[in-house]
Design an enzyme around this catalytic site. Structure first.
Site, PDB file in Angstrom:
ATOM      1  N   CYS A  60       0.907  -1.171   0.082  1.00 47.79           N
ATOM      2  CA  CYS A  60       0.010   0.060   0.179  1.00 47.79           C
ATOM      3  C   CYS A  60       0.937   1.023  -0.033  1.00 47.79           C
ATOM      4  O   CYS A  60       0.479   2.381  -0.682  1.00 47.79           O
ATOM      5  CB  CYS A  60      -0.716  -0.047   1.098  1.00 47.79           C
ATOM      6  SG  CYS A  60      -2.086  -1.432   1.087  1.00 47.79           S
ATOM      7  N   ASP A  61       1.975   1.266   0.866  1.00 44.73           N
ATOM      8  CA  ASP A  61       2.857   2.395   0.702  1.00 44.73           C
ATOM      9  C   ASP A  61       3.686   2.599  -0.690  1.00 44.73           C
ATOM     10  O   ASP A  61       3.517   3.609  -1.016  1.00 44.73           O
ATOM     11  CB  ASP A  61       3.949   2.091   1.907  1.00 44.73           C
ATOM     12  CG  ASP A  61       4.898   3.113   1.967  1.00 44.73           C
ATOM     13  OD1 ASP A  61       5.019   3.780   2.858  1.00 44.73           O
ATOM     14  OD2 ASP A  61       5.948   3.093   1.236  1.00 44.73           O
TER      15      ASP A  61
END
Length: 166
Positions: A60-61
């Site tokens: 996600c990062d």
């Protein structure tokens, strides 16, 4: 409905799946300062809607950083990253990450976005990894429901759709 797994376990997606050519459903999510934000707030722009299960996890990062980097080179394109993380956690993550070209938004309150786009993972109450490109006329011109929630989306295809959109 799209078939999606999360850590190789099948999940049930709740809501209405959207497809290319559909009118983009409106939604209301929360900005990091708890103010409501809807799709109509960015009317007239091309929107990349990057959906992540949780902003402070590895993939996600990376997904958020990738779209942040690309956004700096795109004209009239707004990037919205949506998760069910609390707005406070998103704000803390943004401050630590120094990202300026992505707006992080929280769907934790009522899953308005998740249900409108068919990305709520019922078993986890998280949003399934996905990417949507909405043109300036609110038409969906790209939709990807990532089949395995721990995999990356097709960044190049999403960015090409955003560049081609009017």
């Amino acid at each position: 409905m799209a078939t999606v797994t999360f850590i190789n376990n099948p999940v049930t997606l709740v809501g209405t799946e959207v497809k290319v050519g559909d009118k983009a459903p409106n939604f209301t999510v929360l900005a990091n300062n708890l103010t409501p934000v809807s799709l109509s707030d960015s009317k007239g722009k091309v929107r990349i809607i990057s959906v992540v299960p949780s902003i402070d996890t590895g993939v996600c990062d990376q997904q958020t950083r990738k779209f942040n980097e690309a956004a700096s080179t795109l004209e009239n394109v707004e990037v919205l990253t949506i998760s069910v993380d609390l707005p406070f956690a998103q704000k803390r993550w943004c401050a630590a990450s120094g990202l300026e070209n992505v707006q992080t938004l929280s769907d934790h309150r009522d899953l308005s976005f998740g249900e409108a786009y068919g990305v709520v993972m019922k078993e986890l109450r998280l949003l399934a990894r996905s990417v949507f490109v909405v043109d300036s006329n609110d038409e969906i011109v790209y939709a990807e429901y990532v089949s395995e929630g721990t995999n990356h989306p097709n960044y190049e295809a999403a960015l090409e759709a955003a560049k081609a959109a009017k």
